[in-house]
Structures are given as structure tokens and as C-alpha cells.
Design a protein around this motif. Structure first.
Motif, PDB file in Angstrom:
ATOM      1  N   PRO A 128      77.469 -30.489  52.710  1.00 38.49           N
ATOM      2  CA  PRO A 128      78.893 -30.738  53.043  1.00 38.49           C
ATOM      3  C   PRO A 128      79.193 -30.504  54.519  1.00 38.49           C
ATOM      4  O   PRO A 128      79.997 -31.233  55.108  1.00 38.49           O
ATOM      5  N   LYS A 129      78.501 -29.534  55.122  1.00 35.34           N
ATOM      6  CA  LYS A 129      78.716 -29.271  56.555  1.00 35.34           C
ATOM      7  C   LYS A 129      78.295 -30.484  57.380  1.00 35.34           C
ATOM      8  O   LYS A 129      79.001 -30.903  58.304  1.00 35.34           O
ATOM      9  N   LEU A 130      77.124 -31.004  57.031  1.00 39.72           N
ATOM     10  CA  LEU A 130      76.615 -32.146  57.779  1.00 39.72           C
ATOM     11  C   LEU A 130      77.512 -33.371  57.564  1.00 39.72           C
ATOM     12  O   LEU A 130      77.742 -34.165  58.475  1.00 39.72           O
ATOM     13  N   ARG A 131      78.012 -33.489  56.340  1.00 38.36           N
ATOM     14  CA  ARG A 131      78.902 -34.617  56.046  1.00 38.36           C
ATOM     15  C   ARG A 131      80.166 -34.533  56.908  1.00 38.36           C
ATOM     16  O   ARG A 131      80.626 -35.526  57.474  1.00 38.36           O
ATOM     17  N   GLU A 132      80.695 -33.343  57.018  1.00 35.44           N
ATOM     18  CA  GLU A 132      81.889 -33.147  57.837  1.00 35.44           C
ATOM     19  C   GLU A 132      81.618 -33.549  59.286  1.00 35.44           C
ATOM     20  O   GLU A 132      82.414 -34.235  59.921  1.00 35.44           O
ATOM     21  N   GLU A 133      80.436 -33.101  59.759  1.00 38.35           N
ATOM     22  CA  GLU A 133      80.060 -33.418  61.132  1.00 38.35           C
ATOM     23  C   GLU A 133      79.909 -34.929  61.318  1.00 38.35           C
ATOM     24  O   GLU A 133      80.299 -35.480  62.351  1.00 38.35           O
ATOM     25  N   PHE A 134      79.344 -35.569  60.299  1.00 38.68           N
ATOM     26  CA  PHE A 134      79.168 -37.029  60.346  1.00 38.68           C
ATOM     27  C   PHE A 134      80.510 -37.713  60.588  1.00 38.68           C
ATOM     28  O   PHE A 134      80.642 -38.565  61.457  1.00 38.68           O
ATOM     29  N   TRP A 135      81.499 -37.321  59.827  1.00 39.60           N
ATOM     30  CA  TRP A 135      82.810 -37.975  59.934  1.00 39.60           C
ATOM     31  C   TRP A 135      83.535 -37.624  61.233  1.00 39.60           C
ATOM     32  O   TRP A 135      84.536 -38.234  61.584  1.00 39.60           O
ATOM     33  N   LYS A 136      83.033 -36.595  61.952  1.00 39.66           N
ATOM     34  CA  LYS A 136      83.652 -36.241  63.234  1.00 39.66           C
ATOM     35  C   LYS A 136      82.894 -36.809  64.417  1.00 39.66           C
ATOM     36  O   LYS A 136      83.473 -37.125  65.444  1.00 39.66           O
ATOM     37  N   ASP A 137      81.561 -36.929  64.265  1.00 38.67           N
ATOM     38  CA  ASP A 137      80.757 -37.144  65.462  1.00 38.67           C
ATOM     39  C   ASP A 137      79.806 -38.338  65.403  1.00 38.67           C
ATOM     40  O   ASP A 137      78.923 -38.475  66.236  1.00 38.67           O
ATOM     41  N   VAL A 138      79.962 -39.192  64.395  1.00 44.63           N
ATOM     42  CA  VAL A 138      79.024 -40.318  64.329  1.00 44.63           C
ATOM     43  C   VAL A 138      79.480 -41.414  65.288  1.00 44.63           C
ATOM     44  O   VAL A 138      80.675 -41.574  65.548  1.00 44.63           O
ATOM     45  N   ASN A 139      78.496 -42.116  65.815  1.00 44.98           N
ATOM     46  CA  ASN A 139      78.795 -43.204  66.730  1.00 44.98           C
ATOM     47  C   ASN A 139      78.437 -44.525  66.054  1.00 44.98           C
ATOM     48  O   ASN A 139      77.269 -44.828  65.854  1.00 44.98           O
ATOM     49  N   VAL A 140      79.471 -45.273  65.671  1.00 42.40           N
ATOM     50  CA  VAL A 140      79.245 -46.583  65.071  1.00 42.40           C
ATOM     51  C   VAL A 140      79.674 -47.644  66.077  1.00 42.40           C
ATOM     52  O   VAL A 140      80.859 -47.873  66.268  1.00 42.40           O
ATOM     53  N   PRO A 141      78.716 -48.268  66.753  1.00 41.52           N
ATOM     54  CA  PRO A 141      79.079 -49.228  67.790  1.00 41.52           C
ATOM     55  C   PRO A 141      79.578 -50.551  67.212  1.00 41.52           C
ATOM     56  O   PRO A 141      79.418 -50.809  66.021  1.00 41.52           O
ATOM     57  N   GLY A 142      80.163 -51.373  68.070  1.00 39.86           N
ATOM     58  CA  GLY A 142      80.580 -52.718  67.670  1.00 39.86           C
ATOM     59  C   GLY A 142      81.920 -52.725  66.963  1.00 39.86           C
ATOM     60  O   GLY A 142      82.624 -51.732  66.922  1.00 39.86           O
ATOM     61  N   GLU A 143      82.222 -53.897  66.383  1.00 41.75           N
ATOM     62  CA  GLU A 143      83.508 -54.084  65.710  1.00 41.75           C
ATOM     63  C   GLU A 143      83.286 -54.515  64.272  1.00 41.75           C
ATOM     64  O   GLU A 143      82.177 -54.794  63.869  1.00 41.75           O
ATOM     65  N   GLY A 144      84.383 -54.602  63.517  1.00 39.93           N
ATOM     66  CA  GLY A 144      84.273 -54.960  62.101  1.00 39.93           C
ATOM     67  C   GLY A 144      84.337 -56.451  61.830  1.00 39.93           C
ATOM     68  O   GLY A 144      84.048 -56.895  60.728  1.00 39.93           O
ATOM     69  N   GLY A 145      84.686 -57.240  62.840  1.00 44.69           N
ATOM     70  CA  GLY A 145      84.982 -58.652  62.612  1.00 44.69           C
ATOM     71  C   GLY A 145      83.807 -59.600  62.740  1.00 44.69           C
ATOM     72  O   GLY A 145      84.002 -60.811  62.792  1.00 44.69           O
ATOM     73  N   ASP A 146      82.600 -59.098  62.832  1.00 45.25           N
ATOM     74  CA  ASP A 146      81.435 -59.990  62.823  1.00 45.25           C
ATOM     75  C   ASP A 146      80.230 -59.240  62.264  1.00 45.25           C
ATOM     76  O   ASP A 146      80.382 -58.174  61.676  1.00 45.25           O
ATOM     77  N   LEU A 147      79.053 -59.826  62.445  1.00 43.77           N
ATOM     78  CA  LEU A 147      77.867 -59.167  61.917  1.00 43.77           C
ATOM     79  C   LEU A 147      77.639 -57.847  62.668  1.00 43.77           C
ATOM     80  O   LEU A 147      77.517 -57.845  63.889  1.00 43.77           O
ATOM     81  N   ASN A 148      77.635 -56.754  61.949  1.00 38.66           N
ATOM     82  CA  ASN A 148      77.486 -55.441  62.567  1.00 38.66           C
ATOM     83  C   ASN A 148      76.622 -54.558  61.674  1.00 38.66           C
ATOM     84  O   ASN A 148      77.094 -53.915  60.735  1.00 38.66           O
ATOM     85  N   GLN A 149      75.324 -54.537  61.982  1.00 38.47           N
ATOM     86  CA  GLN A 149      74.394 -53.798  61.118  1.00 38.47           C
ATOM     87  C   GLN A 149      74.623 -52.291  61.171  1.00 38.47           C
ATOM     88  O   GLN A 149      74.338 -51.586  60.208  1.00 38.47           O
ATOM     89  N   SER A 150      75.148 -51.804  62.291  1.00 33.78           N
ATOM     90  CA  SER A 150      75.432 -50.374  62.388  1.00 33.78           C
ATOM     91  C   SER A 150      76.536 -49.989  61.417  1.00 33.78           C
ATOM     92  O   SER A 150      76.458 -48.962  60.733  1.00 33.78           O
ATOM     93  N   LEU A 151      77.554 -50.826  61.352  1.00 31.66           N
ATOM     94  CA  LEU A 151      78.671 -50.545  60.445  1.00 31.66           C
ATOM     95  C   LEU A 151      78.201 -50.571  58.985  1.00 31.66           C
ATOM     96  O   LEU A 151      78.590 -49.727  58.176  1.00 31.66           O
TER      97      LEU A 151
END
Lengths: 636, 257
Positions: A530-553
Motif C-alpha cells: 500500500p505504501k508503494l501504491r500511494e507513492e505510485f499515485w503521487k510520483d509516477v511519470n506518465v508521458p504523452g497525452e490520452g488522445g492518441d496511441l500512448n503505450q505508457s498510459l
């Protein structure tokens, strides 16, 4: 919640016939009035979508790959079991049933497994008719090989590419239905939520992976055949795209998740070579037909394998399990490998490896015969390691390969959410606490070709005209939730990459919830995740946008789900205070073997979601055995 | 080891693309080519840019999803392997490696190294199947299949549908792919009843998709990760002309060229 498995009455051998005799049907003219959504195009999903189309239903088939032919069933190598007894070696439906129940350490549902063994023979017939090029004798008849956990030869195979050939059979049937207009395929489309209307599963929300469009699809029933969740451990033999998102979102919408801690760790994989590694590659269990597993007798013996004389080698599987030898079941072989490595007798640079040696077989049969049987596997080993297994023994080590747990289903393969069906690896039903080799292909195709098409009509018969429109409020709400979540992931713009988080989660899972588990370790994992999950939602870097092909998303959404699922896996492992099959609790062993506790744990653990960070509720479905007696599983 | 990459970047089908250079440093020669791309993408992400999009899934050479042209060769320098089974030990330290998508008119580009290969699915839909429905099959041993036919069918069926044959062909012909499926099914007794119809329909669809003609240069076989033999093209041509001779005149007219 009352989890009724809806097992038909009558003696075990007659249940499926009784079921079909009494089943409600949909008349042919009405079938085209139903829309069925099938998510996933592997053996279970591809076969189900094709067969439902053949029956006359309208089918919408979804997959995340660019073509339905690429689902990860394609990677299964060794073979598919069937109780044909073509070898006249004493096989029967009952024996396949019993081997499977015993292989699963008596934690599977008797009636489901018996049905699986019954339809196994039909699968081979069906696949041959489709043109699957199974291996044959010079007579022109089908041939077989042996697999772990069985003393008969009942495994049908197509070189080392059985999964590929079976999947192409299902895919071709699916393409035929597309040409006939009964099935519409949606490739590069990911299901991101299940939509429930008046308590019934009536649709899904998807994201078009090319345009990013969020879309709703309504149906009269939803079938999930989206595979297992082994990538929770990061390194596994799964495809990189394989994920748990579809079943996890369904779980969050009310479907119970059964036995999440039952994961299979396959003994014969190529060992990890470095931090950069993205996946592990399986070397088919069929290799253990001719390969002998050994390590040096002496601790820390670093000599080359060829320099270690015969009497200084420990063929530990043959020593410990003389009657099954190198073909002991997967969970047992994996633990045995871990034990010898823990003792410091592992081989290779990391010391996390054992030898799989073909020299005796090559001497006995000649290199040509071995090449005919396993040529492509030896090639694959050579490509990855740069070593020739004809000259030096292979080095192998266990890796996460399959998950026996999954969404809870009844005998109809319907979850506790009416209208939501779950097939193949995505459900929990047939393999108990350990799956035998060559049984996954069997189950996937059994569910897809023969079980689901016969059971879904019972539900659909009462649902005519109840399909909502895809713009109903429930769909709009689900679309909004899906969109908000994606937007949230995109706005964090933190410092750590998705892979970084996933690797860390995988390490926690492998260290504390892998081949051997104990109370202290599992409790530790329950603090860390749960600690790591919390950190994920605070500190993850998801590049790009939602409106096209985005493998990171795409990946970020899946990893976010692994965090929640991982917690449930560990919780289930902690709750199951016994050892069974692939779930080995160090506290419960007898001479290194699993010690079950049938009095307290002969049940299916089905978990109900109550919200993230809220404790889930455990429901127990007792496992009642009418035909067989619970016994200690012995392969000695 | 270190390498320099020249990677084709293109945001979408309608925007112009270009080569962008990246440094990949501190690599282990036992890394796979895609694992090297993973590492490069990690660096790109950390710099706040958008990583390179590329198709991949099983990473064991069987799903057919990965699709890169590496230094001008579909699936890279090694014989009979897919991009995912290409390892960095196949390259020189300090080498410049050019990475491009599979280029063909019938495979429109989606983004960066990703192309749309749905044309292959439509070719299969035209006839790449045996018309049998679940439940109707006779016993698996009811029709013996001579071992040499079963083995030859398996050789053809090993195709992973990756499209490297198309990418390597100067005409972007799909003959190797189509002939592999036609041969797989036409060689088996189960596939014989639809033999003529299958080959005519699949070839017609192949042409409709915009794949080019075959001039038998053999570049397809040379890059095929599964070593599918050019002989299957010869077999398909034989099946095709036989089918034309046997076909009713209307169908003949449709295929007259």
C-alpha cells in the motif's frame, strides 16, 4: 453472499449430460437478437467468440493486440492433454480427471474437472478438423508424448508450437465468422470497465488504443477471457501486454476473485541474467521427457558441467521422486530447484539455476531424434543464451508462468454477477492449487468451444429484449470514471517511471509471495504494497497525452491495477494457513512437501471487493468431494 | 557496450516523420534488442519526452507482434529470428543502428515504429480457414494424414504473420504469407474440399489490399523469422492455376488479369 456453484445433480459421470438435457435453449431465430461481448482472443476467448458466432449470436470480440492471432496462448509450447487413450496405456476420462484433481492438490471443484476431462476428446477432434497439424506417426495417426504429473502419454502436440497452432485454429474459425458477418472484431481495443445495469453485466467501456477514444458497448452478456495475472510479479513468462485489468475492474464492480494466491511457478525457464530483463522465457516441460535435471552434489562446485563426474552429480528429482522422476509436477519440481539452490548447489553465474541435461538422451537416440522432438526449443535457447544445449546442459530456473486463481464462476462459468461469464485462465475453476502441464490449452478450448456455448443459453433465455442502449446513464457514468482515471494518471507527471514502480512491486511479490511464503514475509508485503501504491499515485511519470496511441498510459493503468491486486494476492496467501500445490507456506511442510489442512481449508476463497484500502470480505465455497477421497499427494 | 540509434519518429499517419538520434550506453550484450529500446525509453521518459512507440508482446518470437526494420533488414541481422529475439551481441560496440517501421502501402503507419497489419486478417477472412463448426468433427483419427503431408503443413503453418516478408520485398508482396496459409490448409485432407475456392479468394483479397506482385527474389524467405520456404509460393501458384482451370467461367473472368 451465497456462492452457489450450481452443480447439476446425479452421479459425477452423468452431471454434464444431465445438465445439457435440462438446459434452457435459445431458439435459432432468436439467437441473432442477442449481442454477446467477448473480451480476449486467446484460446478461450477466440474459441468462444467463434463458436457463439457459429451458433448464430451477434458477437463483438475485443483484443488489445493488433490481431486476434497474437494473444499469448500463442506462446504455449508443449501440448494439450486429452483422454483419447490412443496409446492403449490405460488412460480414461476418469484417469485424466483424477490426475488433474490430484495435480491441483485437491483444491479444484470436482464436477468442473470431470467435465473438462470429458470434453477433452472433443477438442482434439475439433482441432484436427480445423487443420491443426498435430504430430503424427508414419501410419498417419496422431501421436502423443508424456507430461508432468501423469503416467500415461496423453499429450497431443504440434512440434514445440502447440499453443500457436491451436490458437491459429481458433483464430481462423473466428475469421470465418467475421466473413459471415456474425462476429465483429475490435483489435487494439482495451476494456477499461464493466458496466452493470440493474445488477446484470450488460456492457463494457473500452479505450481505442490508436485514437484514445473512450467508447461504450452494450451486450446481453459479457464474456471475459483475458488470461491470468502473472505479470503482477513483473518478471514472468507472460506476454508483456498480458494484464489483469479486465478481471480486476470486473472485480471492483462486484465479481468475486477466487484463490488469488494460487500462482504457478514453472520449473523450466531460462534463468534471469540481469536487471534489464523484461520477461522470462519458458523452456517447455516436454523437455523433461528426455532431459535429466541435476546439480553438483558439492556446495559451491563451480566446475564446468562436463567436468563433473557422474557420481558427483545429484539427479535430485529422480532421487526424491523415483516413480515420476523428472516428470514430477511443476510446483514440486520448482520447489526442489529452489531447495538445491538455497543449499548453495545452484549453477550458473548467479547460482540460481539447475542443469537440464540431454546428453544421455542424445547418446541413446542420437542428436537427430532430439532435434526432431525439440529442435525449435533448442534453437530458442541458443538465441537467448548463445549456448548449444546439444553440447552443454541447459540452465533452467523457476519463473511465474500461470495463475490458477481468477474470477469466481459457477458450473455455468458465470460469475456471481449475472450475465458476466469468465473463461480460460481468467477464471479459477479447474486447476485447484496447481495446474498440470498441457492442461491450460485443454481448459481454454474446453471453455470456449464446448462449455460456454452450452451454458450461456441458460442465462440468455430469460434476457430477450433486456439489453440497454450504449448511451444509458450507467455507461455514461462508467465512461466518466474511466476518463477521470486516465486523466489523473496523466497529470501526476512525477519523477519515477512506470517500469521502476512495477519492478519494485514485482520484487516484493517474488520475495514474499513467490515459491515459498511465510506469515512474517506476507505481513511485511502487506505493509510495503500500500505504501508503494500511494507513492505510485503521487510520483509516477506518465508521458504523452490520452488522445492518441500512448503505450505508457496503457501500461500505467495496468500497473495501477496490479498494486491493488497484489494486496489481495498476499492477503489470500496469508489467510490460507496451509500449504497446497503452488501455495507453499513454510510453516506447513512435511519433509519439504506441502502439508494440506483439509479440515480447515478445503474451500474456495472468494473475495468480495469493498473499496481500495478497505478490507475485502471473504466468502467460502466448500469443496465437496462425492467421488474421490482426499489423499496426500505423492509422486514418490 | 554503447550504440547510437537513428530511430524513425512519426506522431501519426498524417504528420511527417523523421529520424531522431539517441545514445544507448552501458548495454549488456545479452540484452535483447527490445530490452535495449526499453532502456532508451526509460531515459527518454526521465527527460520528460515521449518514448518511442513500438509493437511487441510475447518477446519469445512467436506472437508476430514485433516489427522493426533494423539497419535495413526486417527483424535485424540474424537469420530466422524476430526482432524480439535479436540480441545486442549481434551488434558492434559503438555501432550506429537505424531502426524503422515495416514500410508497405498495405501496412499504413500508425505511430513511430507501429504499423497497421489488419490487411493480413482480411486475407485470412477471405478463405484462410476450414469451414467446420464446433461439435461437427469426426474422431481425430478417422482420417489418417500421411506424416510427410502433416509435416509439410506444419512447416507452412509455422508462419507468425509478422509481415517481415512484405517489409523486405521491393514490391511489398504478401505472397509468402498468403502461400503459407494456402499451403498449410490445402496440403491436409481436411482442407481439400475448399482448396480451389480458398486459393482464388485469398489471392483476390491479397491483390485488393494493395500488396505488390511477386518477382521471386527470395528476400521474403531470407528475413522470415520462421524460415517459411519459397517453395510454398510455387505450390500456391500451382494451386491457383489449377483452380482457375477448374473454376466456372465467371470466377475465371474475375481473376483474369
Amino acid at each position: 453472499m451465497n456462492l452457489d456453484a450450481k452443480i447439476p445433480s446425479g452421479p459425477l459421470a452423468q452431471k454434464w449430460d444431465n445438465y445439457k438435457r435440462d438446459a434452457k435453449l435459445v431458439n435459432p431465430a432468436n439467437k441473432r437478437k442477442y449481442d454477446i461481448i467477448v473480451v480476449g482472443t486467446g484460446l478461450a476467448g477466440g474459441a468462444a467468440a467463434a463458436t457463439l458466432g457459429e451458433l448464430g449470436y451477434n458477437v463483438k470480440s475485443f483484443c488489445i493486440q493488433d490481431s486476434p492471432r497474437r494473444a499469448h496462448s500463442v506462446a504455449a509450447q508443449g501440448g494439450i492433454n486429452a483422454a483419447k487413450n490412443y496409446q492403449n496405456d490405460g488412460d480414461s476420462v476418469y484417469r485424466l480427471f483424477y490426475d488433474t484433481i490430484k495435480g491441483g492438490d485437491f483444491r479444484a471443484r470436482e464436477a468442473n474437472v470431470y467435465r473438462l476431462a470429458q470434453v477433452s476428446a472433443n477438442i482434439i477432434d475439433q482441432c484436427v478438423a480445423q487443420g491443426v497439424p498435430f504430430a503424427r506417426e508414419y501410419s498417419g495417426y496422431l501421436t502423443n508424448r508424456s507430461f508432468g504429473g501423469a503416467q500415461v502419454s496423453r499429450t497431443f502436440y504440434a512440434r514445440g508450437q502447440t499453443g500457436q497452432q491451436l490458437l491459429l485454429g481458433a483464430y481462423q474459425s473466428l475469421m470465418r465468422q467475421v466473413s459471415l458477418g456474425t462476429v465483429k472484431v475490435f483489435p487494439r481495443t482495451e476494456m477499461l470497465d464493466l458496466v452493470i445495469v440493474n445488477g446484470h453485466a450488460k456492457g463494457i467501456v473500452t479505450r481505442n488504443l490508436i485514437t484514445g477514444a473512450i467508447e461504450s458497448h452494450a451486450g446481453d452478456a459479457v464474456v471475459l477471457a483475458t488470461g491470468g495475472y502473472g505479470n503482477t510479479w513483473y518478471l514472468s513468462t507472460y506476454g508483456r501486454g498480458s494484464n489483469a485489468t479486465a478481471i480486476w475492474r470486473a472485480h471492483k464492480k462486484g465479481a468475486c476473485f477466487a484463490n488469488p494466491c494460487y500462482a504457478q511457478i514453472h520449473p523450466t525457464c531460462i534463468p534471469v541474467s540481469g536487471d534489464y530483463q523484461s520477461k522470462l522465457t519458458l523452456m517447455s516441460e516436454s523437455l523433461r521427457n528426455d532431459g535429466r535435471v541435476w546439480v553438483p552434489k558439492k556446495v559451491g562446485d563451480k566446475r564446468a558441467p562436463g567436468d563433473i563426474p557422474e557420481d558427483e552429480r545429484d539427479y535430485y528429482l529422480e532421487r526424491k521422486y523415483p516413480s515420476y522422476g523428472n516428470l514430477a509436477p511443476r510446483d514440486i519440481s520448482s520447489r526442489a530447484a529452489k531447495q538445491v539452490c538455497d543449499e548453495g548447489r545452484g549453477v550458473g553465474e548467479s547460482g540460481l539455476g539447475v542443469y537440464l541435461d540431454f546428453s544421455a538422451a542424445i547418446q541413446r537416440l542420437g542428436e537427430a531424434k532430439i532435434a526432431e522432438r525439440y529442435g525449435n526449443l533448442f534453437d530458442m535457447y541458443h538465441e537467448i543464451t548463445g549456448e548449444s544445449a546439444y553440447k552443454v546442459p541447459m540452465r533452467i530456473y523457476p519463473a511465474i508462468h500461470y495463475t490458477m486463481g481468477g474470477l469466481w464462476v459457477d458450473y455455468n462459468l458465470m460469475s456471481n454477477v449475472p450475465g458476466l461469464f469468465v473463461a480460460g485462465e481468467a477464471n479459477f475453476s479447474d486447476h485447484g492449487a496447481n495446474r498440470l502441464g498441457a492442461s491450460a490449452l485443454m481448459q481454454g478450448l474446453a471453455d470456449g468451444y464446448f462449455v460456454l456455448p452450452n451454458t450461456i443459453s441458460g442465462y440468455l433465455a430469460g434476457q430477450l429484449g433486456k439489453r440497454p442502449k450504449a448511451d444509458a446513464a450507467e455507461f455514461k457514468q462508467a465512461e466518466k470514471e474511466v476518463g477521470d482515471r486516465l486523466q489523473k494518471l496523466l497529470t501526476i507527471r512525477g519523477k519515477r517511471t512506470i517500469t521502476d514502480f512495477h519492478k519494485q512491486l514485482g520484487k516484493i511479490m517474488w520475495d514474499y509471495c513467490g515459491m515459498a511464503r511465510n506469515e512474517a514475509g506476507l505481513k511485511k508485503a502487506l505493509e510495503l504494497i500500500p505504501k508503494l501504491r500511494e507513492e505510485f499515485w503521487k510520483d509516477v511519470n506518465v508521458p504523452g497525452e490520452g488522445g492518441d496511441l500512448n503505450q505508457s498510459l496503457e501500461r500505467a493503468g495496468r500497473v495501477a491495477d496490479y498494486f491493488e491486486l497484489a494486496e489481495l494476492i498476499v492477503l489470500d496467501a496469508l489467510m490460507r494457513d496451509e500449504s497446497c500445490g503452488g501455495h507453499f507456506r513454510e510453516e506447513h511442510q512435511e519433509e519439504g512437501e506441502c502439508k494440506r489442512n483439509d479440515e480447515q481449508f478445503a474451500y474456495v476463497a472468494a473475495w468480495e471487493h469493498k473499496g481500495v484500502s478497505q478490507p475485502p470480505v471473504l466468502h467460502k465455497e466448500p469443496l465437496k468431494y462425492e467421488e474421490i477421497h482426499l489423499a496426500t499427494r505423492s509422486y514418490k | 557496450m554503447n550504440v547510437k540509434l537513428r530511430v524513425w519518429r512519426q506522431a501519426g499517419p498524417d504528420t511527417p516523420g523523421k529520424f531522431v538520434e539517441y545514445e544507448a550506453t552501458g548495454l549488456n550484450p545479452n540484452m535483447s534488442f527490445l530490452e535495449m529500446l526499453d532502456e532508451v525509453n526509460e531515459d527518454i521518459t526521465k527527460r520528460g519526452e515521449e518514448p518511442i512507440s513500438f509493437d511487441h508482446d510475447c518477446r519469445e518470437g512467436i506472437c508476430g507482434m514485433c516489427s522493426c526494420v533494423i539497419n535495413g533488414e526486417a527483424h535485424g541481422p540474424e537469420y530466422k529470428v524476430a526482432t524480439c529475439q535479436t540480441y545486442m551481441r549481434s551488434f558492434q560496440d559503438g555501432e550506429t543502428i537505424t531502426v524503422e517501421p515495416f514500410r508497405a502501402k498495405a501496412f499504413p503507419l500508425i505511430k513511430d515504429l507501429i504499423v497497421n497489419r489488419s490487411a493480413f486478417d482480411r486475407v485470412i477472412q477471405a478463405g484462410g480457414f476450414i469451414s467446420t463448426s464446433a461439435g461437427s468433427a469426426p474422431d481425430g483419427n478417422a482420417i489418417p494424414v500421411p506424416k510427410q503431408d502433416a509435416d509439410a503443413a506444419m512447416d507452412a503453418a509455422a508462419c507468425i504473420g509478422c509481415g517481415a516478408c512484405v517489409a523486405a520485398c521491393k514490391n511489398a508482396s504478401a505472397m509468402l504469407f498468403v502461400s503459407a496459409k494456402v499451403s498449410h490448409l490445402n496440403l491436409l485432407p481436411q482442407g481439400k474440399p475448399e482448396k480451389d475456392k480458398r486459393v482464388l479468394a485469398m489471392v483476390q483479397q491479397m491483390d485488393a489490399e494493395g500488396f505488390g506482385a511477386c518477382t521471386v527474389t527470395g528476400s521474403c524467405e531470407a528475413v522470415c523469422p520462421k524460415g517459411i520456404s519459397l517453395n510454398f509460393i510455387a505450390k500456391m501458384n500451382r494451386d491457383y492455376f489449377g483452380a482457375l482451370l477448374r473454376a466456372p467461367s465467371k470466377a475465371k473472368a474475375a481473376h483474369a488479369d
